[in-house]
Write an enzyme that holds these catalytic residues in place. Sequence first.
Site, mmCIF file in Angstrom:
data_model
loop_
_atom_site.group_PDB
_atom_site.id
_atom_site.type_symbol
_atom_site.label_atom_id
_atom_site.label_comp_id
_atom_site.label_asym_id
_atom_site.label_seq_id
_atom_site.Cartn_x
_atom_site.Cartn_y
_atom_site.Cartn_z
ATOM 1 N N GLY A 76 -32.103 39.826 -27.653
ATOM 2 C CA GLY A 76 -33.302 39.116 -27.246
ATOM 3 C C GLY A 76 -33.036 37.714 -26.743
ATOM 4 N N ASN A 155 -42.490 35.584 -35.397
ATOM 5 C CA ASN A 155 -41.528 36.146 -36.337
ATOM 6 C C ASN A 155 -41.746 35.676 -37.774
ATOM 7 O OD1 ASN A 155 -40.607 33.856 -34.638
ATOM 8 N ND2 ASN A 155 -39.010 33.679 -36.180
ATOM 9 N N SER A 203 -35.020 43.412 -28.673
ATOM 10 C CA SER A 203 -33.710 43.465 -29.330
ATOM 11 C C SER A 203 -33.611 44.708 -30.191
ATOM 12 C CB SER A 203 -33.516 42.215 -30.196
ATOM 13 O OG SER A 203 -32.217 42.151 -30.712
ATOM 14 N N THR A 241 -18.977 45.009 -18.406
ATOM 15 C CA THR A 241 -18.971 46.418 -18.804
ATOM 16 C C THR A 241 -20.048 46.672 -19.850
ATOM 17 O OG1 THR A 241 -16.596 46.552 -18.378
ATOM 18 C CG2 THR A 241 -17.557 48.263 -19.794
ATOM 19 N N CYS A 328 -33.016 32.534 -38.209
ATOM 20 C CA CYS A 328 -32.273 31.595 -37.370
ATOM 21 C C CYS A 328 -32.426 30.166 -37.866
ATOM 22 C CB CYS A 328 -32.770 31.695 -35.924
ATOM 23 S SG CYS A 328 -32.582 33.340 -35.225
#
Length: 393
Positions: A76, A155, A203, A241, A328
């Site tokens: 995210g 959140n 996410s 990749t 976080c």
Amino acid sequence: MSGNRVPIYLDNNATTRTDPSIVQAMLPFFTERFGNASSTHAFGSEVAVAVRQARRSLRGLLGNAHDHEIVFTSGGTEANNAAVLSALATQEDRDEIVTTSVEHPAVLALTEQLATRGVKTHIVPVDSRGRLDIEAFRRALGPRTAIASVMWANNETGTMFPVEFLAGLSREAGALFHTDAVQAIGKVRVNLKDSAIDMLSLSGHKLHGPKGIGALYLRKGTKFQPLICGGSQERGRRGGTENIPGIVGLGKAAELAAERLEPERVRIGGLRDRLEQGILHNGECVALGDIGNRLANTALIAFDHLEGEAIAHHLNLAGIAVSLGSACNSGSMQPSHVLRAMDVPACRIRGAVRFSLSRETSFAEVDEVVCAVSEIVARLRATSCVTARELTS
């Protein structure tokens, strides 16, 4: 963790346990099916098929019109950064951002950094229940607005914003609209095909998928400048990749979320209410956020005149995992920026504890947590009373 008690995990807004069936779907792509999706031989082509299937599965969950509107990212945070920076780079004569005071740091930290480079950001406030000031949002939009970025659901409080309505206002103003939907995807019904949302971030590890994988929805026709250059992957919109096991896991997580969304939303909401009512019954605490319009799995409870850190610590010793808010922000001694934006009273701002449930949460676990919280809070209050008497004697 004490004794032989089975641990209880109620920090699902921080991350969820990867569903075992998702792990099983991913495993072959580490060993037997290990090819590079960009390769033209059989090893690559069979992997490319799996990537296309994952893209279709995610499209089914998001309700968008085209598979190619899905750009896989590392999560995210990358998707949020890519959306905001691309809008500033591609919107001619538009160099301002509109966002809110309660966004995730993945947006707020970026806008703060951009401000040091002269980019003007309009921060829209919220009220004491975490609800957005719609008129302030409307006033913030202007002829120089490149993008408005508003989270779908907070959140910490679980409060949901009317992002589809806000997207319409942004479109009328000629600005792009992005939503950080990391907490919402898999918990609320989404139909991007019929909305004015231009970009959306998600996410995998928030919906029982693996960490290190996410996606940016990019509406067809929206101008886009890649954040990561270096290859033709993702139609040239994200170099590098592809994380094939992660992409396969995210696709499987999307399938499961789409199948279970509505019945699980109702069940989890009932569990959340049972937990919340049991804790609030003790008194001297309050549920924060927009109680009537929040994620079904989230309860943020503030305990008056107590430290949430102490409550979370004692719960952890009892084998129960909760959070003080955003993972976080853990480790910070400062009160949550979300609670400060909501102007939560000083007597309870440090006493906030977030309980976030998942489809794996049981009734027995909820009842055990209610009992544990009641015992811990009573003990802490008794201790604080003794300390207060000693200080005044």
